[in-house]
Design a protein around this motif. Sequence first.
Motif, short mmCIF file in Angstrom:
data_model
loop_
_atom_site.label_atom_id
_atom_site.label_comp_id
_atom_site.label_asym_id
_atom_site.label_seq_id
_atom_site.Cartn_x
_atom_site.Cartn_y
_atom_site.Cartn_z
N VAL A 348 4.14 2.53 -21.53
CA VAL A 348 3.95 2.81 -20.01
C VAL A 348 5.33 2.75 -19.36
O VAL A 348 6.31 2.13 -19.86
CB VAL A 348 3.26 1.53 -19.22
N LEU A 349 5.60 3.38 -17.95
CA LEU A 349 6.80 3.14 -17.01
C LEU A 349 6.34 2.04 -16.28
O LEU A 349 5.25 1.95 -15.89
CB LEU A 349 6.96 4.32 -16.43
N ALA A 350 7.39 1.28 -15.68
CA ALA A 350 6.98 0.19 -14.94
C ALA A 350 8.25 0.50 -13.65
O ALA A 350 9.24 0.64 -14.08
CB ALA A 350 7.37 -1.22 -15.34
N LEU A 351 7.64 0.50 -12.27
CA LEU A 351 8.60 0.55 -11.33
C LEU A 351 7.90 -0.12 -10.17
O LEU A 351 6.60 -0.27 -10.12
CB LEU A 351 9.06 1.86 -11.05
N PRO A 352 8.63 -0.40 -8.97
CA PRO A 352 8.18 -0.92 -7.84
C PRO A 352 7.10 0.40 -7.23
O PRO A 352 7.47 1.48 -7.23
CB PRO A 352 9.11 -0.91 -6.76
N THR A 353 5.96 0.05 -6.86
CA THR A 353 4.83 1.02 -6.31
C THR A 353 5.70 1.81 -5.26
O THR A 353 5.69 2.88 -5.03
CB THR A 353 3.81 0.43 -5.83
N THR A 354 6.06 0.89 -4.08
CA THR A 354 6.70 1.50 -3.05
C THR A 354 7.99 0.98 -2.92
O THR A 354 7.92 -0.50 -3.14
CB THR A 354 6.08 1.31 -1.68
N PRO A 355 9.36 1.31 -2.24
CA PRO A 355 10.45 0.55 -2.51
C PRO A 355 10.64 -0.26 -1.09
O PRO A 355 11.58 -1.02 -0.98
CB PRO A 355 11.61 1.55 -2.47
N VAL A 356 9.65 -0.23 -0.36
CA VAL A 356 9.65 -1.07 0.98
C VAL A 356 8.16 -1.71 1.33
O VAL A 356 7.17 -1.08 0.57
CB VAL A 356 9.99 -0.12 2.12
N THR A 357 8.42 -2.52 2.08
CA THR A 357 6.91 -3.37 2.52
C THR A 357 6.68 -2.45 3.79
O THR A 357 7.37 -1.69 4.18
CB THR A 357 7.20 -4.86 2.83
N ALA A 358 5.40 -2.84 4.29
CA ALA A 358 4.91 -2.47 5.49
C ALA A 358 5.70 -2.50 6.84
O ALA A 358 5.85 -3.86 7.07
CB ALA A 358 3.52 -2.85 5.92
N PRO A 359 6.29 -1.61 7.36
CA PRO A 359 6.88 -1.80 8.70
C PRO A 359 6.04 -2.01 9.78
O PRO A 359 4.68 -1.75 9.48
CB PRO A 359 7.78 -0.71 8.82
N THR A 360 6.09 -2.56 10.96
CA THR A 360 5.30 -2.38 12.09
C THR A 360 4.91 -1.07 12.41
O THR A 360 5.67 -0.12 12.71
CB THR A 360 5.89 -3.40 13.35
N ILE A 361 3.59 -0.98 13.17
CA ILE A 361 3.03 0.31 13.70
C ILE A 361 4.02 0.74 14.65
O ILE A 361 4.19 1.76 14.97
CB ILE A 361 1.73 0.02 14.00
N VAL A 362 4.34 -0.11 15.47
CA VAL A 362 5.21 0.02 16.81
C VAL A 362 6.56 0.80 16.55
O VAL A 362 6.94 1.53 16.96
CB VAL A 362 5.38 -1.30 17.84
N SER A 363 7.20 0.18 15.24
CA SER A 363 8.39 0.54 15.31
C SER A 363 8.48 2.37 14.74
O SER A 363 9.39 2.83 15.10
CB SER A 363 9.16 -0.31 13.99
N LEU A 364 7.54 2.34 13.92
CA LEU A 364 7.44 4.02 13.75
C LEU A 364 7.01 4.82 14.70
O LEU A 364 7.22 5.90 14.82
CB LEU A 364 6.54 3.92 12.41
N ALA A 365 6.03 4.37 15.64
CA ALA A 365 5.67 5.00 16.94
C ALA A 365 6.73 5.22 17.92
O ALA A 365 6.80 6.67 18.25
CB ALA A 365 4.69 4.18 17.45
N GLN A 366 7.70 4.33 17.92
CA GLN A 366 8.80 4.72 18.71
C GLN A 366 10.06 5.18 18.12
O GLN A 366 10.98 5.67 18.96
CB GLN A 366 9.54 3.29 19.21
#
Length: 431
Positions: A348-366
């Motif tokens: 198998v290959l192993a790696l982080p699924t995503t390099p980041v954790t979940a940011p806030t909804i508001v931060s991305l909307a803005q």
Amino acid sequence: MQSVRDHLETILARLAARAGEERVFTKLYIEAARAAADAADARRRAGVRLGPLDGTIISIKDLFDVCGEATTAGSLLLKDAAPAIGDAMIVRRLRQAGAVIIGKTNMTEFAFTAIGDNQHYGTPGNATDADRIPGGSSSGAGVSVGEGTSEISIGSDTGGSIRIPAALNGVVGFKPTARRVPLTGAFPLSATLDSVGPLARTVAQCAAADAVMAGEDLALPAPLALAGLRIGLPRGVLFGETEGAVAAAFERCLGKIEQAGARVADLSIDDLIADLRAVTKRGSIAAMEGAEVHADWLAAGAPVPVDPHVSGPLSRAAMLPTPVYIRALRRRAALAAATDERLTSVDVLALPTTPVTAPTIVSLAQDAGLRDRTEGLLLRNTQVANQFDLCAISLPIPGMALPAGLMLVARHGHDRRLLSIAAEVERLLGG
């Protein structure tokens, strides 16, 4: 032991209490679920069991057909579509296995984008922190399992749409080899890249759901000893820009796996990734195939109630000449074969699924720039499995303040072996 009906009623009471602001589910099948739960309880009392999913409370993404109703795929555009003339193949198989289908979960419109937001039906808040994004496109699926309103949720994965919400909500998400599970009755995004798979609390639950949906033997894969297992680390572009906490937690997991006797070595696939990026620079295969699915309303030119984050990329892809698409498909097939050859040196290959954790909804909307950058990072690691026709699973990394995932990737068709390895890694990490 608690009855299936009692467990179902506990969940229904939770959902009723928030009915005015429900964003995780788009539809509930209350009476049908009660009938299925009662039937499962009756079988249990009689000593009859249909298999590991009998009496399991399952939700399905809002792109699977249920007989007699329109499949909206997270869009207002399909609200008045013709009702489905039958259940999707996977829905039929789940029912036959005794599953209690509680409802349909929310998703990003037309399964496009990885953030998990939906401007029509609302954005489900992350199961760990409702102010944060759920990840997409199987957004409601990840939240439902994370919060316990389903034991298993069925999603689709074209570039990471099962594994991203699984990682961000702290659950297990399995993307099988494409076409292992039939797509009949599932609203498409990309015929080449789409896969149907489960999100659940455990690898065993994912394996059971996968077997039922694939029409395979229900025997659960036994955990596979890690001693002597060969694990490749695709260090390079897939490890860049990784949050410190995610990188540190991933390395801790890797250390435990090595201590269990696995052999870990770097295995670069950067050249293969660069090659595919070059040939899909003008348009991804998913966007080009999605543009064909939506060609009628894209060509009409009239304003439609579709999220610009969805309509924009599809519109641009629709303008590309046919040779661009054919060249991308041909090169992708060659690169998938080359990847398969390279992966023969590892289990198998192993790696982080995503390099980041979940940011806030508001931060991305803005901040549109932050949104685009975040989406690129969320998709970067997961889409490799779709692009090169592999199977992959995301496991929750323990001890994280915000959830993150450890992803294991295996060769085309090695699904059951991957699940066996994942079961042992899960046990080792204390899952």
